[in-house]
Design a protein around this motif. Structure first.
Motif, PDB file in Angstrom:
ATOM      1  N   SER A   1       5.761  -4.482  15.535  1.00 15.65           N
ATOM      2  CA  SER A   1       5.691  -3.125  15.643  1.00 15.65           C
ATOM      3  C   SER A   1       7.203  -2.888  14.489  1.00 15.65           C
ATOM      4  O   SER A   1       7.962  -3.870  15.127  1.00 15.65           O
ATOM      5  N   ILE A   2       7.860  -1.790  14.657  1.00 17.58           N
ATOM      6  CA  ILE A   2       8.796  -1.099  13.721  1.00 17.58           C
ATOM      7  C   ILE A   2       9.297  -1.090  15.596  1.00 17.58           C
ATOM      8  O   ILE A   2      10.837  -1.331  15.079  1.00 17.58           O
ATOM      9  N   GLY A   3       8.774   0.061  16.493  1.00 14.08           N
ATOM     10  CA  GLY A   3       9.746   0.285  17.509  1.00 14.08           C
ATOM     11  C   GLY A   3      10.533   1.130  16.926  1.00 14.08           C
ATOM     12  O   GLY A   3      10.918   1.791  16.445  1.00 14.08           O
ATOM     13  N   ASP A   4      11.960   1.310  17.909  1.00 18.27           N
ATOM     14  CA  ASP A   4      12.929   2.246  17.967  1.00 18.27           C
ATOM     15  C   ASP A   4      14.452   1.165  17.814  1.00 18.27           C
ATOM     16  O   ASP A   4      14.298   0.069  18.136  1.00 18.27           O
ATOM     17  N   CYS A   5      15.385   1.553  16.598  1.00 23.06           N
ATOM     18  CA  CYS A   5      16.082   0.365  16.656  1.00 23.06           C
ATOM     19  C   CYS A   5      17.652   0.468  17.639  1.00 23.06           C
ATOM     20  O   CYS A   5      17.205   1.463  19.023  1.00 23.06           O
ATOM     21  N   VAL A   6      18.336  -0.796  17.777  1.00 27.27           N
ATOM     22  CA  VAL A   6      19.249  -1.827  18.709  1.00 27.27           C
ATOM     23  C   VAL A   6      19.534  -1.506  17.629  1.00 27.27           C
ATOM     24  O   VAL A   6      20.503  -2.303  17.335  1.00 27.27           O
ATOM     25  N   MET A   7      21.437  -0.970  18.000  1.00 29.38           N
ATOM     26  CA  MET A   7      22.430  -1.260  17.625  1.00 29.38           C
ATOM     27  C   MET A   7      22.875  -2.148  18.001  1.00 29.38           C
ATOM     28  O   MET A   7      23.542  -2.464  19.625  1.00 29.38           O
ATOM     29  N   VAL A   8      23.621  -3.268  17.644  1.00 23.24           N
ATOM     30  CA  VAL A   8      23.754  -4.679  18.117  1.00 23.24           C
ATOM     31  C   VAL A   8      25.615  -5.031  18.215  1.00 23.24           C
ATOM     32  O   VAL A   8      26.137  -4.988  18.776  1.00 23.24           O
ATOM     33  N   HIS A   9      25.767  -4.274  16.889  1.00 23.09           N
ATOM     34  CA  HIS A   9      27.646  -3.907  16.737  1.00 23.09           C
ATOM     35  C   HIS A   9      27.831  -2.732  15.676  1.00 23.09           C
ATOM     36  O   HIS A   9      27.451  -2.278  14.960  1.00 23.09           O
ATOM     37  N   THR A  10      28.915  -2.347  15.757  1.00 27.13           N
ATOM     38  CA  THR A  10      29.580  -2.163  14.630  1.00 27.13           C
ATOM     39  C   THR A  10      30.692  -2.283  13.960  1.00 27.13           C
ATOM     40  O   THR A  10      31.492  -2.844  14.882  1.00 27.13           O
ATOM     41  N   VAL A  11      30.662  -1.606  12.901  1.00 30.28           N
ATOM     42  CA  VAL A  11      32.520  -1.842  12.703  1.00 30.28           C
ATOM     43  C   VAL A  11      32.983  -1.063  11.900  1.00 30.28           C
ATOM     44  O   VAL A  11      32.300   0.336  11.350  1.00 30.28           O
ATOM     45  N   GLN A  12      34.129  -0.572  12.829  1.00 29.00           N
ATOM     46  CA  GLN A  12      34.760   0.440  12.626  1.00 29.00           C
ATOM     47  C   GLN A  12      35.812   0.673  11.890  1.00 29.00           C
ATOM     48  O   GLN A  12      36.418  -0.290  11.209  1.00 29.00           O
ATOM     49  N   LEU A  13      35.519   1.726  10.676  1.00 27.85           N
ATOM     50  CA  LEU A  13      36.410   1.807   9.661  1.00 27.85           C
ATOM     51  C   LEU A  13      37.445   1.932   9.637  1.00 27.85           C
ATOM     52  O   LEU A  13      37.775   3.388  10.318  1.00 27.85           O
TER      53      LEU A  13
ATOM     54  N   THR B   1       0.729  -1.320   0.018  1.00 28.47           N
ATOM     55  CA  THR B   1       0.100   0.379  -0.098  1.00 28.47           C
ATOM     56  C   THR B   1       1.033   1.783  -0.067  1.00 28.47           C
ATOM     57  O   THR B   1       0.350   2.620  -0.081  1.00 28.47           O
ATOM     58  N   GLY B   2       1.849   1.355   0.329  1.00 26.60           N
ATOM     59  CA  GLY B   2       3.024   2.383   0.663  1.00 26.60           C
ATOM     60  C   GLY B   2       2.450   2.965   1.921  1.00 26.60           C
ATOM     61  O   GLY B   2       2.804   4.164   2.331  1.00 26.60           O
ATOM     62  N   GLU B   3       1.476   2.709   2.889  1.00 26.13           N
ATOM     63  CA  GLU B   3       1.534   3.012   3.832  1.00 26.13           C
ATOM     64  C   GLU B   3       2.742   3.243   5.101  1.00 26.13           C
ATOM     65  O   GLU B   3       3.668   1.835   5.375  1.00 26.13           O
ATOM     66  N   TRP B   4       2.865   4.422   5.559  1.00 27.77           N
ATOM     67  CA  TRP B   4       4.097   4.664   6.641  1.00 27.77           C
ATOM     68  C   TRP B   4       4.049   4.119   7.789  1.00 27.77           C
ATOM     69  O   TRP B   4       2.501   3.427   8.435  1.00 27.77           O
ATOM     70  N   LEU B   5       5.319   3.046   7.722  1.00 23.87           N
ATOM     71  CA  LEU B   5       4.826   1.665   8.920  1.00 23.87           C
ATOM     72  C   LEU B   5       5.772   2.640  10.603  1.00 23.87           C
ATOM     73  O   LEU B   5       5.184   1.548  11.732  1.00 23.87           O
ATOM     74  N   GLY B   6       6.474   3.125  10.313  1.00 22.56           N
ATOM     75  CA  GLY B   6       7.279   3.938  11.690  1.00 22.56           C
ATOM     76  C   GLY B   6       8.331   3.936  11.047  1.00 22.56           C
ATOM     77  O   GLY B   6       9.160   4.447   9.667  1.00 22.56           O
ATOM     78  N   SER B   7       9.020   4.457  11.639  1.00 16.51           N
ATOM     79  CA  SER B   7      10.701   4.761  11.737  1.00 16.51           C
ATOM     80  C   SER B   7      11.188   5.186  12.567  1.00 16.51           C
ATOM     81  O   SER B   7      11.511   4.877  13.479  1.00 16.51           O
ATOM     82  N   TRP B   8      12.652   5.307  12.943  1.00 22.44           N
ATOM     83  CA  TRP B   8      14.100   4.347  13.198  1.00 22.44           C
ATOM     84  C   TRP B   8      15.118   5.788  13.307  1.00 22.44           C
ATOM     85  O   TRP B   8      15.645   6.300  12.555  1.00 22.44           O
ATOM     86  N   SER B   9      15.266   6.473  15.111  1.00 23.43           N
ATOM     87  CA  SER B   9      16.107   7.809  14.374  1.00 23.43           C
ATOM     88  C   SER B   9      17.390   7.935  15.572  1.00 23.43           C
ATOM     89  O   SER B   9      18.420   8.155  15.693  1.00 23.43           O
ATOM     90  N   GLY B  10      16.452   6.728  16.427  1.00 25.35           N
ATOM     91  CA  GLY B  10      17.994   6.983  17.929  1.00 25.35           C
ATOM     92  C   GLY B  10      19.465   5.991  17.647  1.00 25.35           C
ATOM     93  O   GLY B  10      20.240   6.719  18.715  1.00 25.35           O
ATOM     94  N   CYS B  11      19.074   5.550  16.455  1.00 25.31           N
ATOM     95  CA  CYS B  11      20.824   4.825  16.436  1.00 25.31           C
ATOM     96  C   CYS B  11      21.202   6.389  15.771  1.00 25.31           C
ATOM     97  O   CYS B  11      22.915   5.778  15.541  1.00 25.31           O
ATOM     98  N   PHE B  12      21.214   7.764  15.058  1.00 25.79           N
ATOM     99  CA  PHE B  12      21.906   8.194  13.801  1.00 25.79           C
ATOM    100  C   PHE B  12      22.022   9.971  14.100  1.00 25.79           C
ATOM    101  O   PHE B  12      22.207  10.533  13.538  1.00 25.79           O
TER     102      PHE B  12
END
Length: 306
Positions: free
Chosen positions: A260-272, A212-223
């Motif tokens: 539910s999309i909720g907000d993001c959970v960062m599990v790991h990072t790879v530092q370049l 449908t293109g309907e909006w389901l949620g957004s994540w901003s906490g990790c960025f």
């Protein structure tokens, strides 16, 4: 209680494949995008520069195979679409010359098969489909197409096209409200019928219903430190891989199951390394390897899951 270093040693998820590619000298321009054809074991790289081949093709082992150049001006995004009988390579072209502002389909050897948009003509009219710096494309097995348009032009939208290139739905205008975009930069689908968009300059990921293109949620906490430049799922759809160009980092986020999309959970990072500038990524859906196109380092790197 786990000490921090114990936690990270447990969480280490990827390691750099220092032997990929075998022929790095073929990177002669700025590497903007990478696409994996996991069915045939091929890796396509889009690069920019004067008098350089715009598309390079490597084997997944890292051997350079061939390149092609015709009608690609400034590649931004690249995607490999496989059907049972065929595969093709889609390139979004943000050039301002006679080939730009288009989304193009090629054979694996670089024969132009289809052009969407009006070559050389930026715009926001919908009939005919007209793009302004289209950033990325994702094509479903069915042939349905998702395009994020654009990489800083007048358009800030996500559109879904049928396999005969008719508009199914279109969403998005310039802004920071729900369903609006500021540089929608990357798009992908999960296994649950959801479309994920890296809404780069709004420093968030937005999620839509693919039917449908309907909006389901957004994540901003990790960025908060840097917006998301890419969205790609791991092969098991458990994690979302996001490149953050300005802090030279890959973020690995937990992907939500149905619901539910909720907000993001960062599990790991790879530092370049500094100044690497990871722009777009792709994941091999067979091996799980992540390929990272780095415009600062002017190379593609391969990370393999541990």
């Amino acid at each position: 209680v786990l000490k921090a270093h114990d936690y990270f040693s447990q969480q280490q998820m990827y390691k750099l494949d220092i032997g990929w590619p075998k022929n790095p000298e073929y990177f002669t321009g700025q590497t903007f995008c990478v696409a994996v054809d996991s069915l045939h074991g091929l890796v396509y790289v889009g690069q920019r520069g004067d008098n350089v081949p715009k598309v390079l093709v490597f084997s997944e082992e890292g051997y350079f195979l061939y390149s092609w150049n015709d009608t690609v001006e400034m590649p931004h995004g690249i995607f490999v679409w496989n059907t049972l009988t065929d595969s093709s390579v889609w390139v979004t072209d943000v050039g301002t010359g006679k080939y730009g502002h288009t989304v193009k389909q090629y054979s694996p050897l670089g024969k132009l098969l289809q052009v969407l948009g009006t070559p050389g003509n930026a715009g926001s009219s919908l009939i005919p489909l007209q793009f302004d710096q289209p950033a990325e494309i994702f094509v479903e097995e069915s042939g349905d197409i998702y395009v994020v348009d654009g990489d800083g032009g007048m358009n800030n939208r996500l559109l879904k096209l049928s396999n005969d290139y008719k508009e199914i739905w279109l969403t998005g205008t310039n802004g920071s409200g729900i369903g609006q975009f500021k540089i929608p930069h990357s798009v992908t689908l999960d296994a649950f019928g959801r479309v994920w968009v890296a809404d780069r300059d709004n420093k968030r990921i937005q999620v839509f219903d693919k039917v449908t293109g309907e909006w389901l949620g957004s994540w901003s906490g990790c960025f908060s430190e840097d917006g998301p430049y890419s969205v790609r799922f791991t092969a098991n759809y458990k994690y979302l891989i996001v490149a953050q160009l300005n802090i030279n980092r890959l973020a690995i986020l937990a992907a939500p199951p149905v619901g539910s999309i909720g907000d993001c959970v960062m599990v790991h990072t790879v530092q370049l390394a500094d100044e690497t500038k990871p722009h777009l990524v792709d994941v091999d859906m067979k091996s799980g390897a992540i390929y990272v196109a780095e415009i600062g380092a002017q190379q593609v790197q391969k990370y393999i899951p541990l």
